[in-house]
Write a protein that holds these residues in place. Structure first.
Motif, PDB file in Angstrom:
ATOM      1  N   CYS A 311     -32.895 -56.865 -38.757  1.00 53.27           N
ATOM      2  CA  CYS A 311     -31.759 -55.951 -38.546  1.00 53.27           C
ATOM      3  C   CYS A 311     -32.253 -54.579 -38.061  1.00 53.27           C
ATOM      4  CB  CYS A 311     -30.975 -55.796 -39.845  1.00 53.27           C
ATOM      5  SG  CYS A 311     -29.586 -54.659 -39.697  1.00 53.27           S
ATOM      6  N   CYS A 313     -30.419 -51.756 -38.300  1.00 55.84           N
ATOM      7  CA  CYS A 313     -29.575 -50.683 -38.853  1.00 55.84           C
ATOM      8  C   CYS A 313     -30.428 -49.595 -39.506  1.00 55.84           C
ATOM      9  CB  CYS A 313     -28.557 -51.243 -39.848  1.00 55.84           C
ATOM     10  SG  CYS A 313     -29.206 -51.447 -41.513  1.00 55.84           S
ATOM     11  N   CYS A 316     -32.183 -50.749 -42.755  1.00 55.59           N
ATOM     12  CA  CYS A 316     -33.293 -51.690 -42.599  1.00 55.59           C
ATOM     13  C   CYS A 316     -34.492 -51.070 -41.882  1.00 55.59           C
ATOM     14  CB  CYS A 316     -32.821 -52.945 -41.879  1.00 55.59           C
ATOM     15  SG  CYS A 316     -31.653 -53.900 -42.868  1.00 55.59           S
ATOM     16  N   HIS A 342     -25.498 -51.253 -43.213  1.00 58.47           N
ATOM     17  CA  HIS A 342     -26.106 -52.560 -42.947  1.00 58.47           C
ATOM     18  C   HIS A 342     -25.042 -53.638 -42.743  1.00 58.47           C
ATOM     19  CE1 HIS A 342     -28.510 -56.131 -43.015  1.00 58.47           C
ATOM     20  NE2 HIS A 342     -27.640 -56.598 -43.898  1.00 58.47           N
TER      21      HIS A 342
END
Ligand SMILES: [Zn+2]
Length: 393
Positions: A311, A313, A316, A342
């Protein structure tokens, strides 16, 4: 199926780019942008998506979000929205906005309302004020809000309603849809109808067929995902979708778990909204392609991995599961913020993968992956999320 607006060169409408079985990839053209479908739309009941700023939503890839006509008309009130020139300016959001008509409150605030064929009297749970919401008033409110997609006022029956009551609400929904159409929307807005019919197959068909005869820009499946069995949700949605025009967008209201979305995309649903990812985040649960993760669990205390490896985001890229676990453990707001970032980014990545899989013919593989992952992960009561989503987003 793009139709030119009569008043300016703005092209509003829906185009289907690719079909694979009943599933389709398309784009919805609004006055605030063109957005790929199937699309997931986060819920911003009170003019915000909880714990998220508008610029963060844009960064994550959110195209359209939801506002709630009734709640915004109560607080802050239409005068305040008018001062700002509409909901987009009020909340600092330049993307698309879809507003619910207040029809869902007919169901969710049923203890606080009286309904007849003219409209519905709703007593606000916020300040006790009363509003007699008619189809015309709902259209007027949504004009002031300036939403890109306007929903008709409908009568959403509860999942346990009798056949007679479901039929009555269906007829009322049809009449109200007609009144909304006659009242009209303003330039740049699109108007969607909402098919009802309770838990009854023949009524679902009847509602969808009746509305299909009218020139709406899109059609929603309402009154499902209210706690009925999963199989019933799928079956009744399919019955409804089969009776709707195939060239118009189809929107499943109030459902957004990955399992549900993957099943409904397969039968040709294009649009989804739900408080599911944001509410789960505030309860400490992350969505991933491997299923749900309860980050509050002690097993993450020393886990240095990000929430989901692939991920991109903000959570992350910068933090470990251990850190997010700690924030949640201490009740820090930042824990919910990071998980909301997230989960919404996950939903955007999930929809991107769905669209891609329809294009490249791997949809059934992705469906299997999602169904298997989510069957294995802990189930929770948030799977059906509409029933109590009236205020909390
Ligand atoms: Zn992430």
């Amino acid at each position: 199926m793009l139709e030119k607006s009569q008043h300016r060169e703005q092209v509003l409408g829906f185009e289907i780019k690719f079909r694979n079985g009943m599933a389709r990839v398309g784009a919805i053209h609004t006055a605030h942008g063109v957005f790929d479908t199937p699309i997931f739309m986060p819920v911003g009941t009170n003019g915000n998506v909880k714990l998220m700023r508008a610029d963060q939503l844009k960064q994550i890839g959110v195209g359209i979000l939801l506002g709630n006509s009734y709640h915004l008309a109560v607080k802050p009130g239409l005068d305040v929205i008018k001062l700002h020139g509409g909901l987009h300016n009020f909340m600092g959001w330049k993307g698309g906005i879809l507003t619910d008509s207040g029809g869902f409150q007919v169901f969710s605030l049923r203890e606080l309302r009286q309904i007849n064929d003219d409209g519905v009297l709703i007593r606000s749970p916020v300040d006790g004020s009363k509003m007699f919401l008619t189809p015309e008033l709902s259209m007027e409110i949504q004009k002031v809000l300036g939403s890109d997609i306007v929903m008709v006022l409908d009568h959403c029956p509860g999942p346990k309603e009798s056949y007679e009551e479901a039929l009555r609400s269906l007829k009322r929904t049809q009449q109200w849809a007609d009144r909304c159409l006659k009242y009209g929307v303003k330039e740049g807005q699109m108007l969607f109808a909402i098919a009802q019919g309770g838990m009854y197959e023949d009524l679902r068909r009847l509602s969808a067929q009746g509305l299909s005869e009218l020139p709406f820009d899109g059609f929603a499946v309402g009154g499902l995902s209210l706690g009925e069995e999963f199989e019933k949700t799928l079956y009744l949605t399919n019955v409804t979708v089969e009776s709707l025009p195939s060239e118009k967008p189809r929107y499943f209201m109030g459902g957004g778990s990955p399992e549900l979305i993957v099943h409904l995309v397969e039968i040709g649903v294009d649009m989804f909204d739900s408080v599911f990812p944001t509410r789960l985040a505030r309860h400490g649960t992350a969505l991933t392609f491997k299923g749900r993760l309860n980050i509050k669990s002690a097993k993450f205390k020393n886990d240095l991995d990000p929430i989901e490896g692939e991920c991109d985001c903000v959570a992350c890229r910068n933090y470990s599961r251990s850190y997010v676990h700690h924030l949640l453990d201490r009740g820090e707001v930042l824990g919910g913020i990071l998980l909301t970032n997230h989960n919404l980014r996950f939903m955007m990545r999930f929809m991107e993968r769905l669209r891609q899989s329809i294009f490249d013919g791997t949809f059934l593989d992705l469906k299997k992956e999602v169904v298997d992952s989510y069957a294995k992960s802990e189930s929770d009561k948030f799977c059906y999320d509409s029933a109590d989503s009236t205020l909390s987003g």
